[in-house]
Design a protein around this motif. Sequence first.
Motif, mmCIF file in Angstrom:
data_model
loop_
_atom_site.group_PDB
_atom_site.id
_atom_site.type_symbol
_atom_site.label_atom_id
_atom_site.label_comp_id
_atom_site.label_asym_id
_atom_site.label_seq_id
_atom_site.Cartn_x
_atom_site.Cartn_y
_atom_site.Cartn_z
ATOM 1 N N UNK A 160 -8.362 7.739 2.393
ATOM 2 C CA UNK A 160 -9.646 7.257 1.885
ATOM 3 C C UNK A 160 -9.543 5.811 1.429
ATOM 4 N N UNK A 161 -8.456 5.475 0.756
ATOM 5 C CA UNK A 161 -8.265 4.099 0.304
ATOM 6 C C UNK A 161 -7.955 3.173 1.476
ATOM 7 N N UNK A 162 -7.230 3.669 2.457
ATOM 8 C CA UNK A 162 -6.900 2.846 3.626
ATOM 9 C C UNK A 162 -8.157 2.512 4.429
ATOM 10 N N UNK A 163 -9.045 3.494 4.532
ATOM 11 C CA UNK A 163 -10.259 3.315 5.321
ATOM 12 C C UNK A 163 -11.290 2.421 4.627
ATOM 13 N N UNK A 164 -11.229 2.371 3.289
ATOM 14 C CA UNK A 164 -12.223 1.594 2.532
ATOM 15 C C UNK A 164 -11.513 0.719 1.507
ATOM 16 N N UNK A 165 -11.333 -0.554 1.834
ATOM 17 C CA UNK A 165 -10.627 -1.473 0.946
ATOM 18 C C UNK A 165 -11.444 -1.778 -0.317
ATOM 19 N N UNK A 166 -12.717 -1.457 -0.283
ATOM 20 C CA UNK A 166 -13.596 -1.735 -1.426
ATOM 21 C C UNK A 166 -13.863 -0.481 -2.255
ATOM 22 N N UNK A 167 -13.033 0.534 -2.070
ATOM 23 C CA UNK A 167 -13.298 1.836 -2.703
ATOM 24 C C UNK A 167 -13.374 1.743 -4.229
ATOM 25 N N UNK A 181 -14.378 -0.662 -6.187
ATOM 26 C CA UNK A 181 -15.646 -1.233 -6.649
ATOM 27 C C UNK A 181 -16.812 -0.269 -6.438
ATOM 28 N N UNK A 182 -16.725 0.550 -5.407
ATOM 29 C CA UNK A 182 -17.792 1.523 -5.153
ATOM 30 C C UNK A 182 -17.733 2.698 -6.122
ATOM 31 N N UNK A 183 -16.530 3.018 -6.583
ATOM 32 C CA UNK A 183 -16.348 4.202 -7.420
ATOM 33 C C UNK A 183 -15.780 3.832 -8.800
ATOM 34 N N UNK A 184 -16.367 2.827 -9.409
ATOM 35 C CA UNK A 184 -16.032 2.481 -10.799
ATOM 36 C C UNK A 184 -17.265 1.876 -11.454
#
Length: 549
Positions: free
Chosen positions: A30-37, A39-42
Amino acid sequence: MKNINPVDTNSWKSLKEHFYKIKDLHMKDLFFQDKDRFHKFSINFNNQILVDFSKNRITSDTILKLLMLAKEVDLSGAIHSMFNGEKINRTENRAVLHVALRNLSNTSITYDNKNVMIDVNNMLEKMKLFSKLIINGTWKGYTGKSITDIVNIGIGGSDLGPSMIVQALDAYRNHLKMHFVSNMDGSHISNVLKKINPETTLFLVVSKTFTTEETLINANTAKIWMNEYFHTNDFLDNHFIAISMNVKNVIDFGIKLDNIFTFWDWVGGRYSLWSSVGFSIVLSIGFSNFLLLLHGAHAMDQHYLNTDFSKNIPVLLALIGIWYNNFFLSETEAILPYDQNMRRFPAFLQQTNMESNGKNVDRNGCFVRWQTGPIIWGESGTNGQHAFYQLLHQGTKLVPCDFIASVCPNNHVLVNHHVQLLSHFFSQTQALAFGQFEINTENKCNNISSPTKDSLYAFPYKAFEGNKPSNSIFLYQINPYNLGALIALYEHKVFTQGVIFNIFSFDQWGVELGKKLAKTISCSLINKSQEIQYDSSTNGLINFYKSFS
């Protein structure tokens, strides 16, 4: 509040289908696929609290489906019902208005055609006046000496919240020595009485009904202890204050009317620290700091009431908790504060959550067909790492965790301790989420160029699967304002889950049966000749006791 069973909603069915699609996804991917994870989930709350929920087994689609569940059960309507003073505690026909106790914007809140803020503000003023007299030494004991020690006698909500906060805000405490007595076990009050001087001690007897057995037996022991010292009951006016709704019972105990701090039936016990029940907090940290505690809670109240659910911290954490509890069937949550003074916070949240949502009957009066409240447990910081983190990392149980820490330590002398503490705070969530399968990682740290036979043998035992979920709640500092906001965050998280579970979160009938049976058994123990037949186990235990006593 609407009575909608969550499992009957379209969103619940959609979540079940979604769960089977993503249940085996690894957070590494999940983290590899979305480098902006991150910021989206905080979410950053007032630049004082950062809540990072990116290390969870969720996708954006998971959140959307969970938000749809909140919409289907009309969470928004339930929140407004609570804030508007409606009697949402239906089994006791009461409103639930602890939010009024920290309503420092002083907007009108009506209950039974009366603005409750008038009484709330009057009681705050009395707490301010009395605390000033006690803290500055104007209040004198029976022999004319100033008060040095405060003993808070209460149990449950009359103890857990105040004692937790006094300990958590140790850096803000004044000269008064604070003691808390809750357990009926005589060792508890006996150990406190050994430390104090009757001439300089003030007792706070805290009981909503002033019928709580544990509190009254301890209060009477304290009263007898004082009487044996002074040889009179004339000391009561100088050394006893009561916090209760039941004025008659308090006066019958011997405490005068001026020394009674009241509160109201719409204040639930486990939500009462914001009321006069928190007088021990006021005496410990001062009235101005108590107001900051209320301000922080009020700010979180407004966030909960007015923020869209997609950015609403209590709502999102509640929904993520339901995701694990009801779809992954985790059944438990660990609360892990990386702050030694916050070590009672897990115990406080045990009551807040488990007494509220430990229910198996829905608001329609039917047995539930889904998981309700989770088991809450935990320990502070690195102490827990050397106790149960082994199970978190490599056990067979899935345990979602909340990690709590602060940027700035309250101990400004030993800052290097805090840096090392935070390194563990960061690394534990990283290790839980991503695990480790590389046998060379440890070897490189030890300058070993190739794995040995022994290290190859140990490989499966040193492998960490990861994919273990956690939330990180990072406060700027553990101060009154932020602690107030943090507590309110969890209160609203619990309420949100109760709404979705379709249960009544603000009663606690489950604690009554044991109390009722204890009264009958107590008679059997006191009256040696009285023979009452119970089940064979209870009879056997009682007879074993009687054989020695």
